[in-house]
Every structure is written in C-alpha cells, then in structure tokens.
Design an enzyme around this catalytic site. Structure first.
Site, short mmCIF file in Angstrom:
data_model
loop_
_atom_site.label_atom_id
_atom_site.label_comp_id
_atom_site.label_asym_id
_atom_site.label_seq_id
_atom_site.Cartn_x
_atom_site.Cartn_y
_atom_site.Cartn_z
N HIS A 155 -19.68 -6.32 16.91
CA HIS A 155 -19.69 -7.55 17.71
C HIS A 155 -20.85 -7.48 18.71
CE1 HIS A 155 -15.93 -8.51 15.98
NE2 HIS A 155 -15.13 -8.41 17.02
N CYS A 199 -10.85 -6.48 21.08
CA CYS A 199 -12.14 -5.83 20.83
C CYS A 199 -13.28 -6.38 21.69
CB CYS A 199 -12.51 -5.94 19.35
SG CYS A 199 -12.18 -7.55 18.65
N ARG A 246 -17.73 -16.70 15.57
CA ARG A 246 -17.74 -15.82 14.38
C ARG A 246 -19.09 -15.97 13.67
NH1 ARG A 246 -14.11 -12.09 14.00
NH2 ARG A 246 -12.35 -13.51 14.04
N SER A 275 0.80 -1.24 0.00
CA SER A 275 0.00 0.00 0.00
C SER A 275 0.83 1.28 0.00
CB SER A 275 -0.89 0.04 1.24
OG SER A 275 -1.81 -0.99 1.21
N SER A 295 -15.27 -8.50 10.22
CA SER A 295 -14.26 -7.43 10.18
C SER A 295 -13.28 -7.54 11.34
CB SER A 295 -14.92 -6.05 10.18
OG SER A 295 -15.69 -5.88 11.36
N1 LIG Z 1 -10.50 -5.63 13.21
C1 LIG Z 1 -10.75 -5.56 14.52
O1 LIG Z 1 -11.92 -5.62 14.98
C2 LIG Z 1 -9.63 -5.36 15.48
C3 LIG Z 1 -9.96 -5.02 16.77
C4 LIG Z 1 -8.95 -4.86 17.71
C5 LIG Z 1 -7.64 -5.01 17.32
N2 LIG Z 1 -7.34 -5.34 16.05
C6 LIG Z 1 -5.92 -5.49 15.71
O2 LIG Z 1 -5.51 -4.43 14.86
C7 LIG Z 1 -4.53 -4.90 13.94
C8 LIG Z 1 -4.97 -4.60 12.52
O3 LIG Z 1 -6.24 -5.13 12.29
P1 LIG Z 1 -7.11 -4.75 10.99
O4 LIG Z 1 -8.42 -5.36 11.26
O5 LIG Z 1 -7.01 -3.30 10.68
O6 LIG Z 1 -6.32 -5.58 9.84
P2 LIG Z 1 -6.26 -5.33 8.25
O7 LIG Z 1 -7.51 -4.70 7.75
O8 LIG Z 1 -5.82 -6.64 7.70
O9 LIG Z 1 -5.06 -4.27 8.09
C9 LIG Z 1 -3.74 -4.58 8.39
C10 LIG Z 1 -2.87 -3.34 8.24
O10 LIG Z 1 -1.53 -3.68 8.62
C11 LIG Z 1 -0.65 -3.40 7.54
N3 LIG Z 1 0.43 -4.38 7.51
C12 LIG Z 1 0.33 -5.73 7.50
N4 LIG Z 1 1.56 -6.29 7.46
C13 LIG Z 1 2.45 -5.26 7.44
C14 LIG Z 1 3.86 -5.18 7.38
N5 LIG Z 1 4.63 -6.27 7.34
N6 LIG Z 1 4.45 -3.96 7.38
C15 LIG Z 1 3.69 -2.84 7.42
N7 LIG Z 1 2.34 -2.84 7.47
C16 LIG Z 1 1.74 -4.04 7.48
C17 LIG Z 1 -1.52 -3.49 6.30
O11 LIG Z 1 -0.90 -2.78 5.24
P3 LIG Z 1 -1.11 -3.15 3.70
O12 LIG Z 1 -2.29 -2.33 3.22
O13 LIG Z 1 0.15 -2.66 3.07
O14 LIG Z 1 -1.33 -4.61 3.59
C18 LIG Z 1 -2.79 -2.82 6.81
O15 LIG Z 1 -2.60 -1.42 6.85
C19 LIG Z 1 -4.33 -6.37 14.27
O16 LIG Z 1 -3.27 -6.47 15.19
C20 LIG Z 1 -5.62 -6.76 14.93
O17 LIG Z 1 -5.48 -7.86 15.79
C21 LIG Z 1 -8.30 -5.49 15.11
#
Ligand SMILES: NC(=O)c1ccc[n+]([C@@H]2O[C@H](COP(=O)([O-])OP(=O)(O)OC[C@H]3O[C@@H](n4cnc5c(N)ncnc54)[C@H](OP(=O)(O)O)[C@@H]3O)[C@@H](O)[C@H]2O)c1
Length: 325
Positions: free
Chosen positions: A235, A127, A228, A38, A157
C-alpha cells in the site's frame, strides 16, 4: 510456547506462519486452522509439514499461549471469545474488536505499554492505519499533530486472496467483477468498504478512529480518501501532516521520523514493488508545505507491516513483558 493460527491458509495467515519462523519465535507447538475448503492441506513451518485443521469451537479450547486470528470479522466474533475465555491471549487481525473500549489496539512500536499484565483479546489495527502511524508517531510526540490529510493507493491483496485473483483474471481478459465495485485492471477505484452516513467509507473511518485511539489523542483530525489500485502487494499513501508547533527544518523532521522504530526515511524513490517482503515502513519525497506542514510518500507491505508482522511483533512484546519467554 504453543501458538494457533486461525485463517492460516489466507494471505495474512500464511505470512504469519512465515514471520513466526523468520523472527525465530520459540514455538514448541503450532496448530493451523481454516474452513472446510482448506482443512487437510499442509503448510510448512521450520522444515516440518503441518496439517491444517477445521476450525471448531472445541479446537478453541486448546490450552495454548496465543491464537493469531486472521479469518475475517465474523469468524473472530464467534471464535475469539471462546479462545480467550479458555485462557489464550488472542491477537486479532479483523475489525471485530478494534473499537471496543477495553480492547487494546496495538502498534507495538507505539503503544506496547498496553500489553503489560493484559490477557484477553488484543486488536491489530487496519493495514493502512498501521503504516501511517509508524511514520507519524514520533512527529506527534515532538510537534503535536493537528491534522492529517491522506490519500491511499491500496493493493488488491488488501482484499485477500480473492482480490488478487480478480485482478489476475481481469488481466487475462476474463469479465469477472465480484470483489471490487468497478473493474480494477487498468483502473483506480476511490471506494474501499461501504459508504457511511457521513459519506466517508468504512475504510476511511477506520483510519480516522484507529489513528486517534492508537495515539490516544481524540483532538487529531484525519481526512482520508482510500483508493484501490491495480497493484498486487504494497500500500502507498500520500500524506500531509499539519503540526501544532512549527518545525525547525526538514532535516530535523527527517531525524524525528527516523527516531521511530521500523521506519526508514530515504531520498530514494520507493514504490510498492520495492517493499514487498519487507517488515519496515518507508518514507520518501519528504517536503515542507509551510512552517507547520509537511508532505511525504509512505509505502509498506500491507500483508506484513499492515497485518502479519504487526501481529507477531505484538506476540513477542506481550510474551517478553509478561514472562512468557
Ligand atoms: N490482506 C490484508 O492486507 C489485510 C491487512 C490487515 C488485516 N487483514 C484482515 O485479515 C483477515 C484475513 O485477510 P486475508 O487477506 O488473509 O484473507 P484471505 O486471503 O481471503 O484468507 C482468509 C482466511 O480465512 C479463512 N476463513 C474464511 N472463512 C472461514 C471460516 N468460516 N472458518 C474458518 N476459516 C475461515 C480462510 O480459509 P480457507 O482457505 O479455508 O478459505 C483463509 O485462511 C481479514 O479479517 C482481513 O480484514 C487483511
């Protein structure tokens, strides 16, 4: 203040950027980071386009006030300590540091006192834990919680962008099953994360361990089943709480829950679809079991309450408590 967002293009990262704007955080410079997939894309903040940069160790040496991390645990483990050692306060959304003894695990409405005078890494809880905690923390102060039985109904999500894409693909009839262990379209899957030695899953043990750490009471027993469901955002949780002390009336219980910040108790039926885009946790269908036991339905936007909004609230509290704004 200067702020960096790591994982800015993800479900949580994009929402962090939105919430920073919505909450009018006085950001003077915002830098956004992601992987090579990205880097170069543009995101909008306060009417300006900001180019997403490649995450590098060097970039973490930027002299800024806060880094919000939301790119998974392995990225946090590698890059958050570099940012922190170079003077930034890190607010990390991943599970990487949550259970470390010296890392505060913060739901700002509940335990923001931990932020006073603290610099380093601050962990954002899971979450499903955050929204549950927001509905029970005042009850714990008044009646003392003995046991919590909870079944979650977690949206796709919660597994990030790829979770949403898998449900949408299966809805179109495509046979893709990479993220979830069974088809999620027209199904319900009682497994989130790997099964541990005690037969509970990782997600379930997060709810057990994080609840105790946040409420600072290791005597509380938590019995979760995390599930899920084919919902895009939001949620839901069916929660039963047993108190040490009997409660006076359901009306009083309702008042106690409502005295908490950012929680709404209502007689209306509230579902996941209703809370998308909201920053509060909703409680409905409140019922009495016996004089020590209540049951209710709890719903929140997992990307906001469960991640981005909690992180921005931590930033604001930390900044106010430590003279950064
Ligand atoms: N979704 C939820 O409800 C939720 C709630 C609480 C906590 N979280 C935590 O928040 C984090 C992200 O979740 P998300 O739901 O936003 O996931 P997501 O939609 O899959 O987004 C992941 C993000 O991380 C980046 N990324 C992945 N690998 C990377 C790397 N090696 N170097 C740099 N950037 C990298 C991705 O960039 P690219 O666009 O370049 O791939 C994207 O910006 C996770 O740790 C998750 O456990 C999520």
């Amino acid at each position: 203040m200067k702020v960096g967002v790591v994982g800015a293009t993800g479900e949580v990262g994009r929402t962090m950027v939105k919430v920073l704007e919505e909450f009018d955080v006085p950001v003077t410079e915002l830098r956004l980071f992601a992987s090579e997939r990205s880097a170069g894309k543009e995101l909008e903040f306060k009417g300006r386009k900001i180019r997403v940069e490649l995450l590098t160790e060097d970039a973490m040496k930027w002299k800024c006030d806060y880094f919000l991390f939301s790119a998974g645990a392995s990225v946090s483990r590698k890059f958050a300590p570099i940012a922190s050692e170079n003077g930034a306060t890190v607010i990390d959304n991943s599970s990487a540091f949550r259970m470390e003894k010296d890392v505060p695990l913060v739901v700002p409405e509940v335990n923001s006192h931990l932020l006073e005078g603290y610099t380093g890494i601050i962990a954002n809880p899971n979450c499903s834990t955050i929204q549950m905690i927001l509905s029970i923390y005042k009850l714990h102060e008044v009646y003392g919680i003995k046991e919590i039985f909870v079944a979650t109904y977690q949206s796709v999500s919660g597994a990030g962008r790829k979770g949403i894409e898998e449900l949408l693909a299966q809805e179109r009839g495509e046979n893709i099953s990479k993220v979830f262990p069974k088809p999620i379209h027209r199904n319900v899957i009682p497994l989130i994360g790997d099964i541990q030695d005690n037969l509970f899953t990782q997600e379930e043990m997060k709810m057990v361990n994080e609840t105790r750490k946040i409420l600072n009471d290791y005597s509380i027993k938590v019995y979760p089943t995390t599930v899920r469901v084919p919902v895009l955002y939001g949620h839901s949780e069916a929660i039963m709480v047993r108190f040490r002390k009997p409660f006076e009336s359901l009306e009083r219980v309702r008042e106690v829950i409502s005295s908490g910040e950012d929680v709404v108790v209502t007689d209306e039926l509230i579902t996941a679809v209703d809370v998308t885009g909201k920053n509060e946790t909703y409680v409905c269908r409140l019922r009495a079991g016996d004089e020590n036991t209540i049951l209710f339905w709890n719903v929140a936007d997992n990307i906001r309450v469960g991640a981005a909004t909690n992180a921005v609230r931590i930033l604001l509290k930390h900044a106010k408590m430590n003279g950064r704004m």
